[in-house]
Design a protein around this motif. Sequence first.
Motif, PDB file in Angstrom:
ATOM      1  N   GLY A  85      27.231  34.136  -9.100  1.00 15.48           N
ATOM      2  CA  GLY A  85      25.788  33.281  -8.970  1.00 15.48           C
ATOM      3  C   GLY A  85      24.283  34.024  -8.329  1.00 15.48           C
ATOM      4  N   GLY A  86      24.395  35.179  -7.406  1.00 17.40           N
ATOM      5  CA  GLY A  86      22.891  35.454  -7.014  1.00 17.40           C
ATOM      6  C   GLY A  86      23.780  35.524  -5.571  1.00 17.40           C
ATOM      7  N   GLY A  87      24.922  35.769  -5.277  1.00 15.36           N
ATOM      8  CA  GLY A  87      25.701  35.498  -3.847  1.00 15.36           C
ATOM      9  C   GLY A  87      26.867  34.443  -2.994  1.00 15.36           C
ATOM     10  N   ALA A  88      26.854  34.956  -2.428  1.00 16.80           N
ATOM     11  CA  ALA A  88      28.072  33.461  -1.559  1.00 16.80           C
ATOM     12  C   ALA A  88      27.340  32.750  -1.157  1.00 16.80           C
ATOM     13  N   VAL A  89      27.817  31.729  -1.193  1.00 10.84           N
ATOM     14  CA  VAL A  89      27.131  30.723  -0.755  1.00 10.84           C
ATOM     15  C   VAL A  89      27.597  30.003   0.278  1.00 10.84           C
ATOM     16  N   LYS A  90      26.833  29.378   1.537  1.00 11.56           N
ATOM     17  CA  LYS A  90      27.097  29.102   3.083  1.00 11.56           C
ATOM     18  C   LYS A  90      27.830  27.364   2.834  1.00 11.56           C
ATOM     19  N   GLY A  91      28.826  27.677   3.668  1.00 11.09           N
ATOM     20  CA  GLY A  91      29.613  26.749   3.239  1.00 11.09           C
ATOM     21  C   GLY A  91      30.540  26.548   1.881  1.00 11.09           C
ATOM     22  N   SER A  92      30.557  27.984   1.742  1.00 15.94           N
ATOM     23  CA  SER A  92      31.327  27.016  -0.229  1.00 15.94           C
ATOM     24  C   SER A  92      33.160  27.818  -0.127  1.00 15.94           C
ATOM     25  N   LEU A  93      33.878  26.936  -0.581  1.00 17.36           N
ATOM     26  CA  LEU A  93      35.347  28.200  -0.548  1.00 17.36           C
ATOM     27  C   LEU A  93      35.494  28.620  -2.546  1.00 17.36           C
ATOM     28  N   VAL A  94      35.765  30.150  -2.008  1.00 19.69           N
ATOM     29  CA  VAL A  94      35.750  31.320  -3.029  1.00 19.69           C
ATOM     30  C   VAL A  94      37.471  31.416  -3.214  1.00 19.69           C
ATOM     31  N   LEU A  95      38.189  31.024  -4.465  1.00 17.09           N
ATOM     32  CA  LEU A  95      39.554  31.625  -4.614  1.00 17.09           C
ATOM     33  C   LEU A  95      39.245  32.843  -4.941  1.00 17.09           C
ATOM     34  N   VAL A  96      40.225  33.832  -4.419  1.00 14.82           N
ATOM     35  CA  VAL A  96      40.031  35.245  -5.709  1.00 14.82           C
ATOM     36  C   VAL A  96      41.312  35.148  -6.113  1.00 14.82           C
ATOM     37  N   GLY A  97      42.024  35.325  -7.378  1.00 18.97           N
ATOM     38  CA  GLY A  97      43.112  35.487  -7.955  1.00 18.97           C
ATOM     39  C   GLY A  97      43.219  36.762  -8.927  1.00 18.97           C
ATOM     40  N   GLY A  98      44.399  36.983  -8.962  1.00 13.72           N
ATOM     41  CA  GLY A  98      45.138  38.084  -9.768  1.00 13.72           C
ATOM     42  C   GLY A  98      46.274  38.634  -9.495  1.00 13.72           C
ATOM     43  N   ALA A  99      46.616  39.543  -9.842  1.00 11.98           N
ATOM     44  CA  ALA A  99      48.209  39.067 -10.072  1.00 11.98           C
ATOM     45  C   ALA A  99      48.065  40.226  -8.706  1.00 11.98           C
ATOM     46  N   PRO A 100      49.164  40.647  -8.001  1.00 12.68           N
ATOM     47  CA  PRO A 100      49.691  41.829  -6.770  1.00 12.68           C
ATOM     48  C   PRO A 100      49.332  43.051  -7.523  1.00 12.68           C
ATOM     49  N   GLY A 101      48.496  44.114  -6.564  1.00 13.19           N
ATOM     50  CA  GLY A 101      48.220  45.214  -6.135  1.00 13.19           C
ATOM     51  C   GLY A 101      47.169  45.636  -7.136  1.00 13.19           C
ATOM     52  N   ILE A 102      46.347  44.486  -7.678  1.00  5.70           N
ATOM     53  CA  ILE A 102      45.837  44.271  -8.637  1.00  5.70           C
ATOM     54  C   ILE A 102      43.836  45.423  -7.792  1.00  5.70           C
ATOM     55  N   GLY A 103      44.063  44.445  -6.582  1.00  4.78           N
ATOM     56  CA  GLY A 103      42.634  45.257  -5.997  1.00  4.78           C
ATOM     57  C   GLY A 103      41.876  44.088  -5.086  1.00  4.78           C
ATOM     58  N   LYS A 104      42.234  43.026  -4.614  1.00  2.54           N
ATOM     59  CA  LYS A 104      41.475  42.061  -4.521  1.00  2.54           C
ATOM     60  C   LYS A 104      41.315  41.881  -2.802  1.00  2.54           C
ATOM     61  N   SER A 105      42.747  42.603  -2.127  1.00  2.03           N
ATOM     62  CA  SER A 105      42.143  42.862  -0.371  1.00  2.03           C
ATOM     63  C   SER A 105      41.776  43.943  -0.399  1.00  2.03           C
ATOM     64  N   THR A 106      41.450  44.221  -1.660  1.00  5.50           N
ATOM     65  CA  THR A 106      40.252  46.094  -1.108  1.00  5.50           C
ATOM     66  C   THR A 106      38.917  45.460  -1.350  1.00  5.50           C
ATOM     67  N   LEU A 107      38.701  44.579  -2.861  1.00  6.23           N
ATOM     68  CA  LEU A 107      37.556  44.104  -2.896  1.00  6.23           C
ATOM     69  C   LEU A 107      37.195  43.398  -1.329  1.00  6.23           C
ATOM     70  N   MET A 108      37.862  42.449  -0.645  1.00  8.95           N
ATOM     71  CA  MET A 108      37.342  41.162  -0.147  1.00  8.95           C
ATOM     72  C   MET A 108      37.156  42.250   1.841  1.00  8.95           C
TER      73      MET A 108
END
Length: 459
Positions: A85-108
Amino acid sequence: MKAKTMFYCTECGNETPKWAGKCPACGAWNTIVEQPELPKATAKSGGKATRAGISARRACPVTDLRADEEIRFPTGMGELDRVLGGGAVKGSLVLVGGAPGIGKSTLMLQICSKLCEFYKVLYVSGEESEHQLKLRAKRLRVESSDLLVISETSLGDVMESVALEQPDVLIVDSIQTLYNEALESPAGSVSQVKDCTMALMQLAKGQGITVFVIGHVNKEGSIAGPKVLEHMVDCVLYFEGDRHTSYRILRAAKNRFGATNEIGVFEMRDEGLAEVENPSEMLLSGRPDDAPGTCVTCVMEGMRPVLAEIQALVVTSAAGNPRRTSNGFDYNRAAMLLAVLEKRGGLKVSACDAYLNIIGGLTLDEPAADLAAVVALASSYLDRPIPGDLVAIGEVGLTGELRTVNQLAQRISEVHRLGFRTCLVPAHRAESLHAPQGLQLIPVRNIGEAIRAALRPRE
């Protein structure tokens, strides 16, 4: 003495005192699992503190509250900022879900390169050692003294590290590996996942730390993870795609600070994830020429128009019950369009096997793709190709009529920008549309006119 247990639904997180085949809250079948109940001492101590008024907070009038804008900051990846929505918000909790090996750790880990220019980041990994994180960071060219990494699975130790380092951004990879020693259930269970997420939420809201939590899900999304935690976090992002292909789609399922209909497109490369700023060209690359059964449509993903290719294959069925298969297109809607095509279009498709496929792993869930699907099915049935410069946009009704769709002018602009020269549009909106130079708008009232216009002989 046997410990008391509770039953949880892995789909919605609902608690029930006894097992049931069907969850009474969400209606899912075979999702109730048994987990130990929280220690009674914890519940008693919390109740006494509340009754004594030790940590009670007084309510205040809504008129006295400040309505300041939330503090946003860029993550360094434009596609991720778009979905957030325009960037990360300070003090927010964001959950990134997906199948194992899809690239979540790489993105973070990849966004840490930009975040560390202005903020201190603590990366907690319960699946990889510090040495493995170093190798991944080296491959992604993430080098900064403000990026702190720790391999830990204990919630208490993670909280101590946060108190010691005072980071601005906390990344937890993954929530299934984190556990609270006060609970007897194993890591990854429903109770552990919910308790650890609640502690991270209190940390984010109390200290203003932006927390990213990674959660694994299977194809059905039914294990303890994002499906259980969706109501607890501020934002839920799903990383989708086939591990055997290079393209990934990031979409928001929930966002308290922005829209939930935006998508971000990435390409997985050896050096990490690369942003795809023009997904239409990516989805249309490699399209065959003069091949029957393929048509292009334009759908809206948030405020972004995206051109997608719909492929159809209609063949004579060798069995008494014809087969229907759709990939990336709603199955029930595909069956409805086939019935309309036979009843209103005059094509005997009920005796044929029909297959629909959306190229690029995209999922089309809006009715604007109906007309393109019908035209592609008719093209395959008649074995006559559709001109490569034609796009079809419109919703199909049960009587075969074409209905208009929203933001049609913006879709037409995207069609013209990518070099298409012909566009089928609903007739009752054609007069109010301004066709760009070089693009011909063909108004059609029903699927019969659309099929004749799309499959007419070339001049």
